[in-house]
Design an enzyme around this catalytic site. Structure first.
Site, PDB file in Angstrom:
ATOM      1  N   GLU B  51     -11.328  -7.650   0.312  1.00 40.32           N
ATOM      2  CA  GLU B  51     -11.484  -7.582  -1.143  1.00 40.32           C
ATOM      3  C   GLU B  51     -11.464  -8.965  -1.787  1.00 40.32           C
ATOM      4  O   GLU B  51     -12.119  -9.203  -2.797  1.00 40.32           O
ATOM      5  CB  GLU B  51     -10.400  -6.713  -1.773  1.00 40.32           C
ATOM      6  CG  GLU B  51     -10.531  -5.218  -1.477  1.00 40.32           C
ATOM      7  CD  GLU B  51      -9.780  -4.806  -0.218  1.00 40.32           C
ATOM      8  OE1 GLU B  51      -9.323  -5.681   0.550  1.00 40.32           O
ATOM      9  OE2 GLU B  51      -9.651  -3.576  -0.005  1.00 40.32           O
ATOM     10  N   PHE B 113       1.895   6.550  -2.094  1.00 37.86           N
ATOM     11  CA  PHE B 113       1.170   5.788  -1.070  1.00 37.86           C
ATOM     12  C   PHE B 113       0.051   4.967  -1.713  1.00 37.86           C
ATOM     13  O   PHE B 113      -0.751   5.495  -2.480  1.00 37.86           O
ATOM     14  CB  PHE B 113       0.595   6.746  -0.018  1.00 37.86           C
ATOM     15  CG  PHE B 113      -0.228   6.032   1.020  1.00 37.86           C
ATOM     16  CD1 PHE B 113       0.365   5.113   1.883  1.00 37.86           C
ATOM     17  CD2 PHE B 113      -1.596   6.246   1.116  1.00 37.86           C
ATOM     18  CE1 PHE B 113      -0.402   4.437   2.825  1.00 37.86           C
ATOM     19  CE2 PHE B 113      -2.359   5.568   2.056  1.00 37.86           C
ATOM     20  CZ  PHE B 113      -1.761   4.656   2.908  1.00 37.86           C
ATOM     21  N   GLN B 114       0.020   3.696  -1.392  1.00 36.16           N
ATOM     22  CA  GLN B 114      -0.971   2.750  -1.917  1.00 36.16           C
ATOM     23  C   GLN B 114      -0.990   2.713  -3.450  1.00 36.16           C
ATOM     24  O   GLN B 114      -2.029   2.499  -4.063  1.00 36.16           O
ATOM     25  CB  GLN B 114      -2.365   3.034  -1.346  1.00 36.16           C
ATOM     26  CG  GLN B 114      -2.428   2.745   0.153  1.00 36.16           C
ATOM     27  CD  GLN B 114      -3.837   2.658   0.711  1.00 36.16           C
ATOM     28  OE1 GLN B 114      -4.735   3.333   0.228  1.00 36.16           O
ATOM     29  NE2 GLN B 114      -4.025   1.840   1.735  1.00 36.16           N
ATOM     30  N   LYS B 163      -7.305   8.295  -9.602  1.00 38.91           N
ATOM     31  CA  LYS B 163      -8.253   9.161  -8.890  1.00 38.91           C
ATOM     32  C   LYS B 163      -8.571  10.433  -9.678  1.00 38.91           C
ATOM     33  O   LYS B 163      -9.721  10.869  -9.705  1.00 38.91           O
ATOM     34  CB  LYS B 163      -7.674   9.523  -7.522  1.00 38.91           C
ATOM     35  CG  LYS B 163      -8.658  10.292  -6.667  1.00 38.91           C
ATOM     36  CD  LYS B 163      -8.187  10.411  -5.234  1.00 38.91           C
ATOM     37  CE  LYS B 163      -9.090  11.383  -4.487  1.00 38.91           C
ATOM     38  NZ  LYS B 163      -9.765  10.754  -3.358  1.00 38.91           N
ATOM     39  N   MET B 465      -6.797 -33.377   2.184  1.00 37.07           N
ATOM     40  CA  MET B 465      -6.289 -33.791   0.877  1.00 37.07           C
ATOM     41  C   MET B 465      -4.764 -33.927   0.907  1.00 37.07           C
ATOM     42  O   MET B 465      -4.198 -34.888   0.372  1.00 37.07           O
ATOM     43  CB  MET B 465      -6.722 -32.793  -0.204  1.00 37.07           C
ATOM     44  CG  MET B 465      -6.345 -33.203  -1.612  1.00 37.07           C
ATOM     45  SD  MET B 465      -7.045 -34.801  -2.078  1.00 37.07           S
ATOM     46  CE  MET B 465      -8.572 -34.264  -2.857  1.00 37.07           C
TER      47      MET B 465
END
Lengths: 167, 555
Positions: B51, B113-114, B163, B465
């Site tokens: 993602e 969940f999630q 959902k 760097m």
């Protein structure tokens, strides 16, 4: 540093207070007091915030707030053109010997006793912050058990309302 | 007829002229993906490896096109994986709309969940965000998200859709695509700005990213011409001004060009346009521009006086505000100022030692020779990014795609993919072995969709760097910056299904790059460079433009 009072008219959405508080926190601005409640129009809530800071800080706070899509209007409430009040409940130890002294302090400040017991009494006082600070300073010696302050609420003097500023 | 929330979402995206979205499916966005399947002829979905890559791709798409980039992710880890990309877009004012699924409303707040509170998490890194708790509000919420993302100072907006909202049925009324809010010139301050410009003998225009966002290149050039000013830019302003313009001195600031930093420091008037006086652009603020008055033009009122207190602040659209100013200022000539600036330019060249080595500057110059005016140059973050910022040549805006404000290592590959898809032109990613290692999984995206991205890895085997700072300020304590990894980038390219080359000489690199750019497939080219190359000039931490380091210090 000066104490500033601003009234922030916001859309009455879920989570608006968290957004405003989050902005203050992440940009390092210190809020002294913050109160929030619905206005006469249920579409809007009014947040009253007080903070210390010079003009640069004040302007930055106002500009950052104005960027937020949920913020509708901000009024700066100057001491001379607004009325501000804070309500405080103070629970102190009751003391038979000193009861007269305590009652006279309460009288002088036009506070009132809202709960009374042999061990403790609760005093309600309303006023500007300076008056409340002075009262607390005097009552301290009798033994404060706990204090609860609402934070400042403030309205502009005169006939205008903050909602009338919405274009 | 009632349709599902997921269908409403996809139709509303089509309404907003979205033709490509980046994302990754998951449990709480199954319904959205089902509708993307039905509408695949209208919206192309690019599946990334992660993602985060999708969020950078949406960002790169937006930077290269000026349109709103869209990314979709599932709840929980899908949503949290977007946060680096969202914060990157936020710091650089890039318009993206991030859409996340969430658990159904009755499960919210129960650590299901999630489940993650993504609106809470992204509150400080989005311009605004929404949690949609009624399907009847979904279409208007999406429209409002696009309006906010592209209006005024653009930025990321997140929409979290549980959902059950995706499956609920509701009436849908189509609407015209939302326009960004109307742009206005600054209403106050114009007269004062004009007076300050007319009084100035040594004007310097400081372009920020807002010049690109506000399409104000022509106005900047016209103002510079009329007032005989020189032009510099912040990192975000790169590509706003054609590199070959003789008034243009390049990037100012921490790793800026000597000439632009010195010209800014010694100017009597700085006209900052769409810039925000970032600490990287100004150096030590207490020593910033000691002899200059400052005019600041920005569409975001909160930027005025935020970092630097200015003489005259103008809040408004930069293009329209500049037009007003240009119409009102006097024609001026400042030969003494231009010859002073010429001296700074000569001083800058004096410190450049030319060679034919495989060194970073020669690599970038080879890229300049091979790229055309439409090629998008994307970068990751670190030394290679600063070498690119200093040396890449541009003739059009939106051709430099790089994470400035957040400095996100791992940004480049996703962003190069997104900017290629958005612009249709070739993308060249200039990256380092450190940054590339962070998100190289997106090679799979470039390979699968056969996206013509040429990946140029400057491999010095170190985190260059950080190492440079350790060399200069930490007694050469190379703490965890020597990578010495065993990664074989050529085999890696092969494993992902693309061509890979290792180059140790500039002529070979040029040949490989030209051939890669003439093809239609992703190609990886690894360039081996010395680990002790430094990015110079450099302002030391806490230093002002006076303290600029231009030459390699001993050792």
């Amino acid at each position: 540093m000066d104490r500033n009072i601003i009234a922030v008219l916001v859309k009455n959405h879920f989570g608006v207070l968290a957004r405003v508080a989050s902005m203050f926190r992440r940009r390092g601005f210190n809020i002294d007091t913050l109160t929030v409640g619905e206005t006469e129009n249920p579409e809007y809530s009014r947040i009253t915030a007080t903070f210390r800071g010079d003009d640069a800080i004040k302007n930055q706070i106002i500009r950052q707030l104005m960027k937020m899509p949920d913020v509708v209007h901000i009024s700066e409430l100057e001491k001379s053109s607004s009325v501000s009040r804070e309500l405080v409940l103070i629970k102190i130890k009751n003391n038979k010997d000193l009861k007269q002294d305590i009652m006279s302090v309460i009288d002088i400040f036009r506070a009132k006793v809202v709960d009374y017991g042999t061990q403790a009494m609760t005093i309600e006082i309303t006023g500007e912050s300076s008056k409340i600070d002075a009262f607390i300073d005097l009552i301290k010696e009798y033994g404060i058990i706990e204090i609860c302050r609402t934070g400042i609420v403030s309205l502009q003097r005169g006939a205008d309302s903050i909602i009338s500023n919405i274009k | 007829m009632k349709i599902s929330g997921a269908e409403i979402l996809v139709r509303t995206l089509i309404e907003q002229n979205v033709d490509v979205v980046f994302g990754y499916p998951g449990g709480q966005v199954l319904d959205i993906y089902d509708k993307l399947y039905s509408h695949q002829d209208e919206i192309k979905h690019i599946l990334t490896a992660h993602e985060q890559g999708a969020s950078h791709a949406a960002d790169g798409y937006a930077r290269a096109t000026g349109k709103v980039g869209v990314v979709i992710a599932t709840s929980g880890p899908g949503a949290t994986n977007l946060t680096t990309g969202i914060a990157t877009a936020y710091l650089d004012s890039v318009p993206i709309v991030a859409i996340t699924g969430n658990v159904s409303c009755p499960l919210i707040g129960r650590d299901s969940f999630q489940e993650v509170d993504i609106t809470g998490i992204t509150m400080p890194i989005t311009k605004h965000n929404f949690f949609v708790n009624r399907v009847s509000k979904l279409a208007d919420t999406v429209r409002e998200a696009f309006r906010i993302a592209k209006s005024g100072r653009p930025g990321p907006v997140l929409i979290d859709i549980p959902k059950d909202i995706q499956t609920s049925l509701c009436d849908y009324e189509p609407a015209e695509p939302v326009e960004a809010d109307k742009k206005n010139a600054a209403e106050t301050g114009i007269e004062e700005a004009v007076r300050l410009i007319n009084e100035s003998e040594k004007p310097y225009i400081y372009c920020g990213g807002g010049v690109i966002t506000g399409s104000a290149t022509e106005e900047i050039l016209a103002l510079a011409e009329k007032t005989d000013a020189v032009i510099g830019c912040s990192f975000m302003g790169i590509s706003a001004i054609p590199s070959d313009n003789e008034r243009f001195l390049g990037m100012q600031g921490m790793h800026g060009h000597y000439a632009s930093s010195m010209a800014q420091h010694n100017s009597d008037l700085i006209i900052a346009v769409g810039a925000r006086f970032s600490d990287r652009a100004t150096g030590n603020k207490s020593k910033y521009a000691p002899h200059s008055k400052i005019i600041h033009i920005d569409i975001d009122n909160a930027e005025i006086d935020k970092n630097i207190a200015v003489t005259c602040g103008l809040c408004g659209d930069v293009k329209l505000t500049l037009q007003k100013i240009i119409g009102a200022v006097d024609n001026k000539k400042h030969p003494d100022w231009l010859s002073e600036v010429d001296y700074y330019k000569k001083e800058e060249y004096r410190h450049i030692v030319k060679s034919d080595d495989m060194n970073p500057v020669n690599i970038i110059e080879t890229v300049n020779e091979c790229a055309d005016e439409d090629t998008v140059i994307a970068t990751d973050v670190g030394q290679h990014q600063m070498w690119a910022a200093q040396n890449c040549k541009f003739s059009k805006p939106r051709k430099f795609v790089s994470s400035g404000g957040l400095g996100t290592m791992g940004f480049g590959l996703g962003a190069a993919i997104g900017s290629q898809i958005g612009s249709g032109a070739k993308s060249i990613l200039i990256t380092g072995d450190g940054s590339f290692g962070m998100c190289l999984n997106e090679l799979t995206t470039a390979s699968y969709y056969n996206i013509p991205v040429v990946i140029v890895i400057m491999n010095n085997g170190v985190l260059g760097m950080v190492r440079q700072w350790q060399t200069l300020f930490y007694d050469k304590h190379y703490s965890n910056t020597v990578l010495d990894r065993k990664t074989d980038f050529i085999k890696l390219a092969d494993a992902f299904g693309m061509k890979g080359y290792r180059c140790t000489e500039i002529p070979d690199f040029k040949e490989k790059l030209q051939s890669a750019l003439s093809g239609d497939s992703p190609v990886l080219i690894e360039c081996l460079i010395d680990k002790d190359e430094m990015v110079l000039p450099m302002l030391p931490p806490g230093g002002s433009m006076d303290d600029i380091i231009v030459e390699r210090l001993g050792g």
